[in-house]
Design a protein around this motif. Structure first.
Motif, mmCIF file in Angstrom:
data_model
loop_
_atom_site.group_PDB
_atom_site.id
_atom_site.type_symbol
_atom_site.label_atom_id
_atom_site.label_comp_id
_atom_site.label_asym_id
_atom_site.label_seq_id
_atom_site.Cartn_x
_atom_site.Cartn_y
_atom_site.Cartn_z
ATOM 1 N N THR A 194 1.530 8.238 -7.515
ATOM 2 C CA THR A 194 2.027 7.431 -8.628
ATOM 3 C C THR A 194 3.556 7.382 -8.591
ATOM 4 O OG1 THR A 194 0.130 8.042 -9.995
ATOM 5 C CG2 THR A 194 2.087 7.210 -11.136
ATOM 6 N N GLY A 195 4.105 6.176 -8.747
ATOM 7 C CA GLY A 195 5.549 5.983 -8.692
ATOM 8 C C GLY A 195 6.058 5.566 -7.328
ATOM 9 N N ASP A 196 5.211 5.667 -6.301
ATOM 10 C CA ASP A 196 5.632 5.249 -4.958
ATOM 11 C C ASP A 196 5.827 3.739 -4.907
ATOM 12 O OD1 ASP A 196 5.493 7.833 -4.142
ATOM 13 O OD2 ASP A 196 3.674 7.618 -2.933
ATOM 14 N N THR A 197 6.706 3.330 -4.013
ATOM 15 C CA THR A 197 6.880 1.916 -3.694
ATOM 16 C C THR A 197 6.372 1.702 -2.275
ATOM 17 O OG1 THR A 197 8.822 1.721 -5.131
ATOM 18 C CG2 THR A 197 8.527 0.025 -3.451
ATOM 19 N N ILE A 198 5.423 0.814 -2.130
ATOM 20 C CA ILE A 198 4.763 0.636 -0.831
ATOM 21 C C ILE A 198 4.845 -0.824 -0.393
ATOM 22 C CG2 ILE A 198 3.171 2.556 -1.190
ATOM 23 C CD1 ILE A 198 1.028 0.516 -1.983
ATOM 24 N N ASP A 199 4.778 -1.022 0.919
ATOM 25 C CA ASP A 199 4.705 -2.373 1.473
ATOM 26 C C ASP A 199 3.268 -2.868 1.405
ATOM 27 O OD1 ASP A 199 7.416 -2.662 2.236
ATOM 28 O OD2 ASP A 199 7.051 -1.395 4.002
ATOM 29 N N ILE A 200 3.089 -4.069 0.922
ATOM 30 C CA ILE A 200 1.764 -4.692 0.904
ATOM 31 C C ILE A 200 1.884 -6.113 1.447
ATOM 32 C CG2 ILE A 200 1.012 -3.337 -1.094
ATOM 33 C CD1 ILE A 200 1.311 -5.964 -2.752
ATOM 34 N N ILE A 201 0.737 -6.676 1.792
ATOM 35 C CA ILE A 201 0.672 -8.081 2.202
ATOM 36 C C ILE A 201 -0.287 -8.791 1.257
ATOM 37 C CG2 ILE A 201 0.044 -9.686 4.040
ATOM 38 C CD1 ILE A 201 0.713 -7.596 6.062
ATOM 39 N N TYR A 202 0.133 -9.938 0.732
ATOM 40 C CA TYR A 202 -0.731 -10.738 -0.138
ATOM 41 C C TYR A 202 -0.880 -12.128 0.467
ATOM 42 C CZ TYR A 202 3.601 -12.893 -1.782
ATOM 43 O OH TYR A 202 4.806 -13.564 -1.842
ATOM 44 N N LEU A 203 -1.920 -12.829 0.048
ATOM 45 C CA LEU A 203 -2.126 -14.192 0.515
ATOM 46 C C LEU A 203 -1.292 -15.149 -0.326
ATOM 47 C CD1 LEU A 203 -5.987 -14.310 1.182
ATOM 48 C CD2 LEU A 203 -4.131 -13.919 2.813
ATOM 49 N N ARG A 204 -0.631 -16.049 0.349
ATOM 50 C CA ARG A 204 0.291 -16.968 -0.323
ATOM 51 C C ARG A 204 -0.414 -17.784 -1.402
ATOM 52 N NH1 ARG A 204 1.289 -19.696 3.769
ATOM 53 N NH2 ARG A 204 2.808 -18.225 4.621
ATOM 54 N N ASP A 205 -1.628 -18.259 -1.120
ATOM 55 C CA ASP A 205 -2.341 -19.093 -2.083
ATOM 56 C C ASP A 205 -3.291 -18.292 -2.967
ATOM 57 O OD1 ASP A 205 -3.833 -18.413 0.083
ATOM 58 O OD2 ASP A 205 -4.869 -20.328 0.282
ATOM 59 N N ALA A 206 -3.366 -16.980 -2.756
ATOM 60 C CA ALA A 206 -4.190 -16.108 -3.597
ATOM 61 C C ALA A 206 -3.504 -14.748 -3.666
ATOM 62 C CB ALA A 206 -5.602 -15.988 -3.036
ATOM 63 N N PRO A 207 -2.410 -14.646 -4.416
ATOM 64 C CA PRO A 207 -1.570 -13.437 -4.386
ATOM 65 C C PRO A 207 -2.251 -12.179 -4.915
ATOM 66 C CG PRO A 207 -0.864 -14.936 -6.126
ATOM 67 C CD PRO A 207 -1.862 -15.680 -5.304
ATOM 68 N N GLU A 208 -3.395 -12.315 -5.558
ATOM 69 C CA GLU A 208 -4.098 -11.127 -6.042
ATOM 70 C C GLU A 208 -4.936 -10.474 -4.941
ATOM 71 O OE1 GLU A 208 -6.779 -14.586 -6.411
ATOM 72 O OE2 GLU A 208 -4.683 -14.180 -6.924
ATOM 73 N N ILE A 209 -5.056 -11.141 -3.797
ATOM 74 C CA ILE A 209 -5.768 -10.568 -2.647
ATOM 75 C C ILE A 209 -4.733 -9.940 -1.726
ATOM 76 C CG2 ILE A 209 -7.263 -11.046 -0.679
ATOM 77 C CD1 ILE A 209 -8.410 -13.393 -2.206
ATOM 78 N N ILE A 210 -4.844 -8.625 -1.514
ATOM 79 C CA ILE A 210 -3.792 -7.911 -0.792
ATOM 80 C C ILE A 210 -4.383 -6.959 0.252
ATOM 81 C CG2 ILE A 210 -2.313 -7.990 -2.844
ATOM 82 C CD1 ILE A 210 -2.861 -4.954 -3.154
ATOM 83 N N GLU A 211 -3.512 -6.526 1.136
ATOM 84 C CA GLU A 211 -3.770 -5.403 2.031
ATOM 85 C C GLU A 211 -2.804 -4.292 1.646
ATOM 86 O OE1 GLU A 211 -5.434 -7.043 6.336
ATOM 87 O OE2 GLU A 211 -3.289 -6.630 6.090
#
Length: 266
Positions: A131-148
């Motif tokens: 908790t509190g970490d900042t992490i790199d994620i990838i989201y879909l441009r046309d569906a930003p709620e879908i991430i890796e």
């Protein structure tokens, strides 16, 4: 074969017939089995199961390959803040318990849209991220709620599943070859091999005595080699005892009991 006894009494004759070699009747009355039946009986039944597994693995692999392609083509990288983490114990429809690991994330897209989601993750990701970490994620441009949460995780899973698929298919091919070779050997032995009457030595339990409930017929051949039948449930061989005669056919690799593969057509 039977012994017939003739006895005379005043005015009539009594014929007494005593059946003998009842096990040989089992041999000779077994019709020739087809190569397909022998294929499944000699290990080929595993092949459809492996092919079903292969289809399931392929289905999961195809899903991850498609997801990896979408993140490659339409994915954008951003930083996400881990607001909180939690896990839930749930029960499947079969009654099995499993743990669902969740991360509450907050991030902003490159278009300036603020997103807050609860994302399910693997246990490894859950233990790695605090908790509190900042992490790199990838989201879909046309569906930003879908991430890796772990960039490239879908591609990694697809690769592992493709390896698993190759292994399962290789096993299916090997089992097909082994079962087909055994079935062909049995067919050739029945058609062309020497037909011999042998004596049953014992009815032997197959595998570990505690775990296995299947048994085999063990016989001695004229060459001194010991042969064995296919394994069956113990009840199937309940009438067999040492000394009973059996009909076997000599193949290239082993001998085959006529009760397993069928007797030679007259």
């Amino acid at each position: 074969m039977a012994d017939t006894t003739v006895s005379a009494q005043p005015g009539w004759i009594i014929l007494r017939s005593r059946a003998r070699n009842s096990t040989m009747k089992t041999d000779t009355q077994t019709p020739p089995k087809s190569i397909l039946a022998l294929f499944f009986q000699l290990g080929g039944m595993v092949v459809p199961i492996l092919l079903i597994w292969a289809w399931l693995v392929y289905s999961f692999a195809a899903q991850h390959i498609d997801s990896a392609r979408q993140f490659t083509e339409r994915g954008e990288t951003t930083l996400a803040t881990v607001v909180s983490k939690e896990y839930e114990r749930k029960r499947t429809v079969d009654g099995e318990m499993f743990t669902l690991y969740l991360l509450d994330l907050r991030y902003e897209t490159q278009a300036g849209e603020a997103i807050s989601i609860t994302q399910s993750v693997t246990v490894f990701e859950y233990n790695r991220i605090e908790t509190g970490d900042t992490i790199d994620i990838i989201y879909l441009r046309d569906a930003p709620e879908i991430i890796e949460v772990t960039p490239g995780i879908n591609a990694q899973r697809a690769m592992l599943l493709c390896v698993a698929l190759a292994i399962v298919l290789a096993l299916a091919i090997c089992m097909t070859w082994v079962a087909a070779r055994r079935a062909m050997d049995a067919i050739q032995a029945r058609k062309l091999g020497t037909r011999e009457e042998v004596a049953l030595i014992e009815v032997r339990r197959k595998g570990l005595p505690i775990l296995s409930r299947r048994v085999q017929l063990i016989w001695s051949e004229s060459t001194g080699r010991a042969g064995q039948s296919m394994s069956r449930a113990k009840a199937k061989f309940g009438d067999f005892k040492p000394g009973d005669p059996l009909i076997v056919f000599h193949g290239d690799r082993r001998s085959w009991w006529a009760g397993d593969i069928g007797d030679r057509a007259p």
